[in-house]
Scaffold this motif. Structure first.
Motif, PDB file in Angstrom:
ATOM      1  N   ALA A 159      74.138  42.556  26.586  1.00 24.39           N
ATOM      2  CA  ALA A 159      73.837  43.688  25.712  1.00 24.39           C
ATOM      3  C   ALA A 159      75.103  44.473  25.378  1.00 24.39           C
ATOM      4  CB  ALA A 159      72.808  44.597  26.387  1.00 24.39           C
ATOM      5  N   ALA A 160      75.935  44.693  26.389  1.00 27.14           N
ATOM      6  CA  ALA A 160      77.182  45.425  26.136  1.00 27.14           C
ATOM      7  C   ALA A 160      78.106  44.647  25.205  1.00 27.14           C
ATOM      8  CB  ALA A 160      77.876  45.710  27.471  1.00 27.14           C
ATOM      9  N   ALA A 161      78.183  43.333  25.416  1.00 28.27           N
ATOM     10  CA  ALA A 161      79.070  42.524  24.571  1.00 28.27           C
ATOM     11  C   ALA A 161      78.573  42.471  23.127  1.00 28.27           C
ATOM     12  CB  ALA A 161      79.172  41.109  25.151  1.00 28.27           C
ATOM     13  N   LEU A 162      77.271  42.330  22.934  1.00 23.07           N
ATOM     14  CA  LEU A 162      76.731  42.271  21.575  1.00 23.07           C
ATOM     15  C   LEU A 162      76.892  43.587  20.826  1.00 23.07           C
ATOM     16  CD1 LEU A 162      73.432  40.239  22.099  1.00 23.07           C
ATOM     17  CD2 LEU A 162      75.450  39.518  20.828  1.00 23.07           C
ATOM     18  N   SER A 163      76.854  44.683  21.569  1.00 25.75           N
ATOM     19  CA  SER A 163      76.949  45.990  20.897  1.00 25.75           C
ATOM     20  C   SER A 163      78.391  46.406  20.617  1.00 25.75           C
ATOM     21  CB  SER A 163      76.279  47.066  21.756  1.00 25.75           C
ATOM     22  OG  SER A 163      76.944  47.212  23.002  1.00 25.75           O
ATOM     23  N   ALA A 164      79.343  45.737  21.230  1.00 26.33           N
ATOM     24  CA  ALA A 164      80.735  46.185  21.106  1.00 26.33           C
ATOM     25  C   ALA A 164      81.240  46.064  19.671  1.00 26.33           C
ATOM     26  CB  ALA A 164      81.618  45.372  22.059  1.00 26.33           C
ATOM     27  N   VAL A 165      80.965  44.941  19.020  1.00 26.27           N
ATOM     28  CA  VAL A 165      81.502  44.725  17.667  1.00 26.27           C
ATOM     29  C   VAL A 165      80.913  45.702  16.653  1.00 26.27           C
ATOM     30  CG1 VAL A 165      81.699  43.076  15.780  1.00 26.27           C
ATOM     31  CG2 VAL A 165      82.059  42.319  18.133  1.00 26.27           C
ATOM     32  N   GLU A 189      64.997  41.670  20.026  1.00 25.55           N
ATOM     33  CA  GLU A 189      64.740  43.061  20.399  1.00 25.55           C
ATOM     34  C   GLU A 189      66.037  43.784  20.725  1.00 25.55           C
ATOM     35  OE1 GLU A 189      63.231  46.373  20.595  1.00 25.55           O
ATOM     36  OE2 GLU A 189      61.774  44.757  20.311  1.00 25.55           O
ATOM     37  N   LEU A 190      66.966  43.077  21.364  1.00 28.07           N
ATOM     38  CA  LEU A 190      68.245  43.698  21.706  1.00 28.07           C
ATOM     39  C   LEU A 190      69.050  44.021  20.452  1.00 28.07           C
ATOM     40  CD1 LEU A 190      70.054  44.535  24.050  1.00 28.07           C
ATOM     41  CD2 LEU A 190      70.987  42.219  24.065  1.00 28.07           C
ATOM     42  N   LEU A 191      69.075  43.112  19.494  1.00 26.08           N
ATOM     43  CA  LEU A 191      69.776  43.387  18.240  1.00 26.08           C
ATOM     44  C   LEU A 191      69.150  44.568  17.511  1.00 26.08           C
ATOM     45  CD1 LEU A 191      70.343  39.739  16.928  1.00 26.08           C
ATOM     46  CD2 LEU A 191      72.038  41.287  17.916  1.00 26.08           C
ATOM     47  N   THR A 192      67.822  44.675  17.598  1.00 23.21           N
ATOM     48  CA  THR A 192      67.146  45.826  16.986  1.00 23.21           C
ATOM     49  C   THR A 192      67.579  47.121  17.652  1.00 23.21           C
ATOM     50  OG1 THR A 192      65.244  44.460  16.424  1.00 23.21           O
ATOM     51  CG2 THR A 192      64.904  46.837  16.500  1.00 23.21           C
ATOM     52  N   ALA A 193      67.615  47.110  18.989  1.00 24.69           N
ATOM     53  CA  ALA A 193      68.023  48.322  19.710  1.00 24.69           C
ATOM     54  C   ALA A 193      69.466  48.692  19.399  1.00 24.69           C
ATOM     55  CB  ALA A 193      67.840  48.098  21.213  1.00 24.69           C
ATOM     56  N   ILE A 194      70.332  47.690  19.311  1.00 23.92           N
ATOM     57  CA  ILE A 194      71.739  47.973  18.991  1.00 23.92           C
ATOM     58  C   ILE A 194      71.857  48.570  17.594  1.00 23.92           C
ATOM     59  CG2 ILE A 194      73.966  46.879  18.529  1.00 23.92           C
ATOM     60  CD1 ILE A 194      73.284  44.869  20.747  1.00 23.92           C
ATOM     61  N   GLY A 195      71.155  47.966  16.623  1.00 21.69           N
ATOM     62  CA  GLY A 195      71.205  48.502  15.262  1.00 21.69           C
ATOM     63  C   GLY A 195      70.717  49.933  15.193  1.00 21.69           C
ATOM     64  N   GLY A 196      69.624  50.231  15.937  1.00 13.72           N
ATOM     65  CA  GLY A 196      69.114  51.599  15.936  1.00 13.72           C
ATOM     66  C   GLY A 196      70.085  52.574  16.561  1.00 13.72           C
ATOM     67  N   THR A 226      77.747  51.975  26.152  1.00 10.13           N
ATOM     68  CA  THR A 226      77.102  52.501  27.360  1.00 10.13           C
ATOM     69  C   THR A 226      75.618  52.749  27.124  1.00 10.13           C
ATOM     70  OG1 THR A 226      79.181  53.553  28.024  1.00 10.13           O
ATOM     71  CG2 THR A 226      77.159  54.354  29.050  1.00 10.13           C
ATOM     72  N   ALA A 227      75.276  53.296  25.969  1.00 13.08           N
ATOM     73  CA  ALA A 227      73.865  53.547  25.668  1.00 13.08           C
ATOM     74  C   ALA A 227      73.067  52.241  25.649  1.00 13.08           C
ATOM     75  CB  ALA A 227      73.744  54.260  24.323  1.00 13.08           C
ATOM     76  N   THR A 228      73.633  51.203  25.028  1.00 16.19           N
ATOM     77  CA  THR A 228      72.935  49.913  24.983  1.00 16.19           C
ATOM     78  C   THR A 228      72.818  49.308  26.368  1.00 16.19           C
ATOM     79  OG1 THR A 228      73.844  49.550  22.767  1.00 16.19           O
ATOM     80  CG2 THR A 228      72.929  47.645  23.902  1.00 16.19           C
ATOM     81  N   ALA A 229      73.892  49.377  27.158  1.00 22.81           N
ATOM     82  CA  ALA A 229      73.864  48.815  28.509  1.00 22.81           C
ATOM     83  C   ALA A 229      72.866  49.557  29.392  1.00 22.81           C
ATOM     84  CB  ALA A 229      75.261  48.859  29.121  1.00 22.81           C
ATOM     85  N   CYS A 230      72.786  50.871  29.254  1.00 24.14           N
ATOM     86  CA  CYS A 230      71.816  51.641  30.042  1.00 24.14           C
ATOM     87  C   CYS A 230      70.386  51.265  29.663  1.00 24.14           C
ATOM     88  CB  CYS A 230      72.053  53.135  29.835  1.00 24.14           C
ATOM     89  SG  CYS A 230      73.552  53.764  30.615  1.00 24.14           S
ATOM     90  N   THR A 231      70.126  51.071  28.366  1.00 28.09           N
ATOM     91  CA  THR A 231      68.797  50.639  27.935  1.00 28.09           C
ATOM     92  C   THR A 231      68.455  49.275  28.519  1.00 28.09           C
ATOM     93  OG1 THR A 231      69.035  51.880  25.875  1.00 28.09           O
ATOM     94  CG2 THR A 231      67.348  50.165  25.938  1.00 28.09           C
ATOM     95  N   ALA A 232      69.413  48.337  28.467  1.00 28.38           N
ATOM     96  CA  ALA A 232      69.181  47.001  29.027  1.00 28.38           C
ATOM     97  C   ALA A 232      68.979  47.058  30.536  1.00 28.38           C
ATOM     98  CB  ALA A 232      70.350  46.083  28.679  1.00 28.38           C
ATOM     99  N   LEU A 233      69.760  47.912  31.222  1.00 23.82           N
ATOM    100  CA  LEU A 233      69.614  48.038  32.665  1.00 23.82           C
ATOM    101  C   LEU A 233      68.235  48.577  33.036  1.00 23.82           C
ATOM    102  CD1 LEU A 233      70.846  47.900  35.493  1.00 23.82           C
ATOM    103  CD2 LEU A 233      71.766  50.210  35.126  1.00 23.82           C
ATOM    104  N   ALA A 234      67.775  49.572  32.302  1.00 20.62           N
ATOM    105  CA  ALA A 234      66.438  50.112  32.566  1.00 20.62           C
ATOM    106  C   ALA A 234      65.364  49.053  32.335  1.00 20.62           C
ATOM    107  CB  ALA A 234      66.187  51.330  31.675  1.00 20.62           C
TER     108      ALA A 234
END
Length: 767
Positions: A743-749, A650-657, A685-693
């Motif tokens: 989440a932040a680390a996965l979205s960085a690349v 689900e996290l990879l899906t959110a990052i891709g979107g 930041t957007a991905t980290a905020c989604t994960a934090l929520a």
């Protein structure tokens, strides 16, 4: 079809990691469901098999020798009876251990309740001192066929001819004496008798017990054992393990279905142009739907088949109870059906959630444009939303633009953002529940006093020791903190349909430290505390007065509190020994509950007291129910791993979107002067905020949900509510930190790669 397969193959090469995670998640989900089914079968079928093969009695009545039990044969609903058999209470010793037993004078041939021999042979007239032991009793005594056992306090011995399984309540050193089938010559001084009733309708057991007590008289009844109680004891913790696995398996299945749905929906939004081209070259909507549907069904099918194959080939090799459960389950008649039906059901569920998302792909028009939403027949575009007033104010306060824009990106589209947060929060919520189960079991081990087990040892003294001598002997041990004298007797409940355990532990001066979940301790005369199982049985509440019968003597007690009781399915009412003595002044302690100083080795203390007693003390360690739940820790660890895989998908899906949607804003962000590093920070930041929520939502909902689930299970098992323990705050913080940082680390690349795209590529993506 060839074009469809080529497109699916190309998509698989592009999303290999996502496909692998989906397959692994499906494997974990189906394995959990198959293990849950195996544990349910393991919990129920062994006892049911023994009961049917032995033609077990539905009710066993232990009565005085003078009771006219032959009158029971004419009762309505009684199909046949076993006995009456003369019984004698005794204590057997073997290999330095001892056990309270019931010697039952048994004829050579039985039609009802004949035990199933596990080893050895049945009673033989040529061996007048030969006996057959119930299997749990034999394990406790370390006895095998051919061994010679001694009856404590006498010069009599018996020879073990065989060991057998029975559908009657099994041996428990603290509650239930072991069953010994013996010839009449061994039962030389009988002090009671037992008769078994096989009923035409097992559902009428309570009514049959009530009629039997009415015919014989309450004073003639010593104890009543029903088939429901025996089955519940035999199922033990296996049924709970099955329920936990089934619950988490179903939860993980739902989470996986939602993750697949979200992945396809996100990919559709990111591949609108590709889907439009497919339609422009001749693909029909059905073919587009079929591409996505068949692709994800193949992933689910691969995972389900792998899980079924692993269960079939390697399941019985698992250590401990799980391996035993699967080995037994594989021999049951419905095993093959379940092995096919459960994986098929999981695949169908994933196919249903996939079909809903794939249907949206079929609605994409041949002309590239954002996916429309139809409402009242009008096509409307969903705006991304302007910067909110707090965001604009934050920019004015010199907050880094990347943080403000990242927050805005995460929550600009409310419906889409809330859906993503909900999908990501579901596996995290189940992880919080699994952590709560783990913490509750750990508390059972670390602090048994809080779950109704303040004493570590139970001591029975021989008749040669009086109360004063026994207390003095126990007090001499430096590791003994307190010794509480007590008695435990069987009592008939109002209506005379069942027996409960009436306990008198401690005195008014030195009260027993019961673990209370409700009300107050029993301090005054006629005051008592009761377990949840007893309250449910009598439909009583804290504050009620209850009446029970012990022999011919009525006992009326005022329930002032609800205690946590782990034994006898919670059908326990406890008061002080002084209160019971007011009703029967001749009452003397029959056992002592010994509380040790913290840090004391329980087994070493038991050996020391046994040695100090010089054979006059029978010392047993108190059984902790958490010992039977130890496999649940492994279950929780496996469940957490499966849920983590689903959350990763689900996290990879959110990052891709987020990355694909950020491509439209890339030119604008570069135009206002943001560097590639700052643009990357927006996506991170957007991905980290989604994960934090998602973490905050999962924690806020998971903590109360886990308490409710655990306490509900405790209430249904008779232990009662109040045993749930949430995970430590530090552990929750670590979970949240790991989720947000991951989440932040996965979205960085992928964010950095998108931020450094060439201008021509960006224009092509926006076009």
């Amino acid at each position: 079809m060839r074009a469809t397969l080529r497109w699916a193959h190309s998509d698989l090469r592009t999303h290999r990691g996502e496909a692998l995670f989906l397959v692994l998640a499906t494997v974990g989900i189906v394995l959990s469901l198959l293990l849950a089914t195996a544990l349910f079968g393991y919990a129920t079928n062994p006892w049911q098999r023994v009961f049917e093969q032995t033609r077990g009695a539905h009710v066993w009545l232990h009565t005085a020798r003078s009771a006219q039990v032959e009158k029971l044969a004419g009762l309505d609903g009684v199909e046949s009876e076993a006995g009456p058999y003369a019984t004698e209470s005794a204590t057997l010793t073997s290999h330095g251990t001892r056990a309270a037993v019931e010697l039952r004078a048994t004829p050579q041939h039985l039609t009802i309740g004949r035990p199933l021999l596990v080893s050895g042979r049945w009673l033989d007239p040529t061996t007048p001192d030969g006996v057959v032991l119930e299997s749990h009793l034999a394990r406790a005594l370390l006895a095998e066929p051919g061994d010679t056992l001694t009856l404590l306090g006498t010069a009599r011995t018996v020879t073990v001819l065989g060991i057998a399984d029975s559908a009657e309540p099994r041996y428990d050193p603290e509650e239930q004496p072991g069953l010994v089938w013996a010839p009449r010559s061994v039962v030389s001084t009988p002090n009671g008798q037992v008769i078994g009733l096989r009923l035409t309708s097992p559902d009428d057991t309570d009514y049959a017990v009530q009629r039997a007590v009415t015919v014989l008289g309450a004073g003639a009844i010593g104890e009543v054992a029903t088939w429901q109680q025996a089955r519940a004891e035999a199922q033990g913790d296996n049924r709970l393990l099955g329920q936990v696995l089934g619950l988490f398996g179903l939860g993980a299945l739902i989470a996986a279905g939602l993750a697949v749905h979200g992945a396809i929906t996100t990919r559709i939004r990111g591949h609108l142009r590709d889907i439009s081209i497919l339609k422009a070259i001749g693909f029909t909507p059905d073919q587009v739907v079929r591409v996505f549907l068949l692709q994800h069904i193949a992933y689910a099918l691969l995972g389900a088949v792998t899980a079924a194959a692993l269960t079939r080939s390697l399941g019985s090799r698992l250590p401990g109870r799980l391996g035993d459960a699967i080995a037994l389950w594989q021999g049951l008649p419905g095993h093959a059906v379940a092995l096919i039906a459960i994986p098929a059901g999981a695949v169908l569920f994933i196919a249903a959630t996939t079909g809903l998302a794939a249907w949206r792909a079929g609605r994409v028009p041949p002309v590239p444009m954002p996916l429309p939403s139809f409402r009242a027949g009008v096509t409307a575009r969903q705006p991304a939303g302007r910067l909110s007033a707090p965001a604009r104010h934050a920019l004015g306060l010199w907050v880094p633009p990347a943080l403000v824009l990242g927050w805005h990106t995460a929550f600009a589209r409310r419906t889409r953002s809330l859906t993503t947060i909900a999908r990501l929060a579901l596996p995290l919520l189940l992880i919080v529940v699994a952590m709560s189960a783990w913490t509750t079991i750990s508390r059972f081990h670390s602090d048994p006093g809080r779950i109704g087990l303040p004493a570590a040892l139970t001591v029975h003294a021989d008749a040669g020791l009086d109360d004063r001598q026994t207390r003095a002997l126990l007090a001499r041990d430096p590791q003994v903190a307190a010794a509480y004298p007590g008695v435990e007797v069987a009592a008939l409940v109002p209506g005379q349909t069942a027996t409960i355990a009436l306990r008198g532990f401690g005195t008014h001066r030195d009260p027993y430290p019961y673990a209370l979940a409700e009300g107050r301790p029993a301090r005054g005369t006629d005051e008592a505390v009761a377990g949840q199982g007893l309250l449910d049985l009598l439909d009583a509440h804290v504050g009620d007065w209850v009446r029970m019968t012990v022999g011919n003597q009525p006992q009326i007690l005022h329930i002032v509190g609800r205690s946590i009781e782990t034994e006898n399915a919670g059908r326990v009412i406890s008061t002080s020994l002084d209160t019971l003595r007011e009703n029967d002044p001749r009452l003397t302690p029959t056992l002592y509950q010994v509380r040790l100083h913290p840090g004391t080795d329980v087994h070493e203390a038991a050996r020391r007291l046994t040695t100090a007693g010089v054979g006059r003390l029978d010392v047993h360690t108190v059984t902790n129910p958490a010992d039977g739940l130890s496999p649940l820790r492994g279950v929780a660890a496996g469940v957490i791993a499966v849920l983590a895989l689903i959350g990763l998908v689900e996290l990879l899906t959110a990052i891709g979107g987020t990355v694909r949607e950020g491509e439209r804003d890339l030119l604008a962000l570069k135009a206002i002067g943001l560097s590639p590093r700052q643009i990357t920070a927006v996506t991170v930041t957007a991905t980290a905020c989604t994960a934090l929520a998602a973490v905050l939502t999962a924690t806020a909902l998971g903590a109360p949900l886990s308490h409710w689930l655990i306490n509900t299970q405790g209430r249904s098992s008779g232990i009662g509510a109040g045993i749930a323990q949430g995970p430590p705050l530090l552990l929750l913080l670590l979970l949240g930190t790991a989720a947000v940082a991951g989440a932040a680390a996965l979205s960085a690349v992928p964010a950095a790669r998108a931020a450094r795209r060439r201008l021509a590529d960006t224009l092509s993506a926006v076009a």
